[in-house]
Design a protein around this motif. Structure first.
Motif, short mmCIF file in Angstrom:
data_model
loop_
_atom_site.label_atom_id
_atom_site.label_comp_id
_atom_site.label_asym_id
_atom_site.label_seq_id
_atom_site.Cartn_x
_atom_site.Cartn_y
_atom_site.Cartn_z
N ALA A 156 -10.22 12.38 -30.42
CA ALA A 156 -9.26 11.28 -30.64
C ALA A 156 -9.22 11.33 -32.29
CB ALA A 156 -9.60 10.00 -30.23
N LYS A 157 -10.66 11.71 -32.90
CA LYS A 157 -10.58 11.64 -34.58
C LYS A 157 -9.87 12.74 -35.00
CE LYS A 157 -13.94 8.40 -34.99
NZ LYS A 157 -12.92 7.64 -33.98
N GLN A 158 -9.37 13.61 -34.45
CA GLN A 158 -8.71 14.78 -34.81
C GLN A 158 -7.31 14.71 -34.57
OE1 GLN A 158 -10.70 18.57 -33.93
NE2 GLN A 158 -12.19 17.38 -33.05
N ASP A 198 -5.57 10.71 -18.64
CA ASP A 198 -6.81 10.51 -19.64
C ASP A 198 -7.01 9.05 -20.15
OD1 ASP A 198 -4.90 10.33 -21.71
OD2 ASP A 198 -5.77 11.93 -22.81
N GLY A 199 -6.03 8.17 -19.72
CA GLY A 199 -6.32 6.87 -19.94
C GLY A 199 -5.92 6.27 -21.37
N ASN A 222 -7.75 -2.48 -24.79
CA ASN A 222 -9.04 -1.68 -25.21
C ASN A 222 -8.72 -0.94 -26.35
OD1 ASN A 222 -8.12 0.79 -24.13
ND2 ASN A 222 -8.66 0.06 -22.41
N GLY A 223 -10.02 -0.22 -26.88
CA GLY A 223 -9.86 0.35 -28.19
C GLY A 223 -9.27 1.88 -27.83
N TRP A 224 -9.28 2.40 -26.53
CA TRP A 224 -8.99 3.74 -26.43
C TRP A 224 -7.44 3.86 -26.49
CZ3 TRP A 224 -10.17 8.69 -26.84
CH2 TRP A 224 -9.80 9.45 -25.96
N ASN A 225 -6.87 3.91 -28.04
CA ASN A 225 -5.62 4.04 -28.07
C ASN A 225 -5.30 4.69 -29.24
OD1 ASN A 225 -5.14 1.74 -30.22
ND2 ASN A 225 -6.32 0.88 -28.75
N ILE A 226 -4.23 4.76 -29.50
CA ILE A 226 -3.56 5.65 -30.96
C ILE A 226 -4.03 4.98 -32.32
CG2 ILE A 226 -1.30 5.19 -30.70
CD1 ILE A 226 -0.76 8.41 -31.61
N LYS A 263 -7.28 -5.25 -14.65
CA LYS A 263 -7.67 -5.59 -16.15
C LYS A 263 -7.36 -4.51 -17.23
CE LYS A 263 -11.69 -8.18 -14.71
NZ LYS A 263 -13.11 -7.84 -14.08
N THR A 264 -7.00 -3.35 -16.92
CA THR A 264 -6.30 -2.62 -17.45
C THR A 264 -4.69 -2.14 -17.40
OG1 THR A 264 -8.45 -1.31 -17.71
CG2 THR A 264 -6.43 0.07 -18.55
#
Ligand code: FHN
Length: 495
Positions: A123-125, A156-157, A166-170, A230-231
């Motif tokens: 995600a960092k890239q 991949d959620g 949650n924090g798993w987002n763009i 929850k998601t």
């Protein structure tokens, strides 16, 4: 007095409860009665609409044919849409640990059995530094596409939107920090096309949805119900409410692994409460049929008579970006696929897989522009049309290999296709005749005129076509020697 009160309560209570609670718990038709209604007025409440027997399968049980036609109208007319698979998988682009990983690009985490913590580093890239919603939408529009369906969350959620779940987002996990769905929603509105959201409701390799093909990392152990409640459901509420009342115009579910009837009903209840009647595909699971059939990587031999349907297909061999995949379909294949699908009454959802910068591969853009050029001249034979009045042109079903290498029945006829709308039949010809004549089967109405849709300057004169018809067929004569379009030429028969 007390007995009147009791009668009133008895009449109103089920209704009030039905509206406030039943909305999420039942699919029964909702009869709305204002609380001030007198008992006399209650008896005049309209009966539930007669279910549509012609289209018994729908995401909205008990709607009439007229209601369904109104709800599906824009979608049926649109015919051509852009599917977008964009996410973190575009960073590894088919490679993990220096090695190529087989299969489709967006499945790299699963196919490469990449641990969650490792995958999340990609995600960092994910810079998306070239992403420009205006240009993106213009690419679809220029291709003649009338709607876009983008992955708001794939398997991949990773949420491609500003989720608070949650924090798993763009927004939170990438240097991009923006919400592309918001930018696309605004641009689609501005440029006059619709935007739909794909959401992987069941399979989620990072948040605990059922991991198809087994779990490969202990961190993936979660309860599916916990994940749904929850998601998935909170995120579905976000995508249904954060982008304006017109967006999403469609919700596109996928891979309903482990979606029980009960889990699907929980999700559908949210849709019916927040966006009643929203168009849904047939992949929610739990036995729900949705509104549209979704053949994938193939075009069914006869379409789905009586059902709305959409073939989703890739431009190369992957949905999500893979740098090595250069196996592009020709413009000829794309245009003929579109004609074939329209002639069977379906829609074509053609995929692009942008890279981690947000660029749609140049090979895709080039082909889409070529399809768009064809649509500018011949779109009348596609938009707003219904399936062929003939059928013989499809030939006997034959066996063909789909985009996944699987054998499927396909149409054997390769010469022409037809579509229609009131007053017009369009003959779409792939193999132009050499003798100036084109013969099709008998047609019920008297044809009054025949014209080519191609621009007259292609010849420097307007060819004068004549038509003769009898019980055996319709003959169009006076066709120029050279096809107006090398891929597909259209004769518009008016009646
Ligand atoms: O597993 C997915 C795949 O990655 C892709 O999203 C396609 C598009 O229809 N649907 C699934 C396979 O059916």
């Amino acid at each position: 007095m007390n007995s009147i009160k009791t009668t009133l309560m008895a009449l109103l209570l089920p209704t009030v409860l039905g509206v406030s609670m039943g909305a999420e718990s039942s699919n029964a038709p909702k009869v709305l009665v204002p609380p001030s209604t007198s008992p006399a007025a209650v008896s005049t409440v309209q009966p539930a609409p007669t279910p549509d027997r012609d289209h018994p399968v729908s995401s909205v049980p008990d709607e009439t044919k007229a209601q369904r036609d109104a709800r599906m109208g824009w979608w049926r007319d649109a015919k051509f849409g852009m599917f977008v698979h964009w996410g973190v998988y575009s960073v590894p682009a088919g490679y993990y640990d220096g090695k190529p990983i087989g299969g489709i690009g967006e499945w790299i985490m699963n196919k490469g059995k990449i641990p969650m913590a490792e995958y999340q580093k990609f995600a960092k890239q994910f810079t998306a530094d070239k992403f420009d919603a205006a240009q993106f939408v213009a690419t679809a529009k220029n291709a003649g596409m009338k709607y876009i369906v983008i992955t708001s969350k794939h398997h991949d959620g990773f949420a491609m939107f500003d989720t608070k779940v949650n924090g798993w987002n763009i927004v939170q996990a990438t240097p991009f920090k923006r919400d592309p769905l918001k930018e696309l929603a605004e641009e689609c509105r501005k440029q006059g096309i619709k935007l739909g959201f794909y959401y992987s409701q069941a399979q989620d390799w990072n948040n605990g949805g059922s991991a198809n093909g087994g779990k490969w990392d202990k961190a993936q152990e979660h309860s599916m119900d916990d994940y749904i409640d929850k998601t998935a459901i909170p995120q579905i509420k976000e995508i249904l409410t954060n982008y304006g009342p017109d967006t999403p115009a469609v919700v596109w579910w996928d891979t309903p692994t482990d979606m029980t009837k009960e889990r699907a009903a929980r999700i559908d209840a949210v849709i019916q409460r927040l966006r009643p009647g929203l168009i849904q595909n047939n992949r929610l699971g739990g036995g729900s049929k949705g509104d549209t059939e979704t053949p994938e990587q193939h075009i069914p031999a006869q379409g789905y008579p009586g059902r709305d349907w959409e073939s989703c297909m890739t431009l190369n061999d992957t949905w999500g970006f893979k740098k090595d995949d250069q196996h592009w379909k020709s413009t000829e294949t794309l245009i003929r696929n579109l004609c074939d699908i329209a002639s069977k009454g379906g829609n074509y959802l053609l995929n692009v897989g942008p890279d981690s910068h947000g660029d749609i591969p140049a090979e895709s853009v080039k082909r889409l522009a070529e399809v768009g050029a064809w649509m500018k001249v011949n779109g009348e034979a596609i938009y707003g049309t219904t399936a062929t009045p003939f059928g013989e042109e499809l030939g006997k079903p034959t066996e063909a290999v789909d985009g996944y290498g699987k054998k499927r029945p396909a149409s054997s006829g390769k010469v022409w296709r037809a579509t229609q709308k009131p007053g017009h039949v369009y003959l779409i010809i792939f193999q132009w005749p050499k003798d100036g004549k084109f013969i099709v089967p008998a047609f019920a109405h008297t044809i009054t005129e025949a014209n080519l849709l191609a621009d007259p300057p292609a010849y420097g004169f307007i060819p004068k076509l004549t038509v003769s018809q009898n019980d055996n067929g319709v003959t169009v004569s006076g066709l120029p020697e050279k096809a107006p379009d090398a891929i597909a030429s259209v004769i518009d028969l008016k009646y």
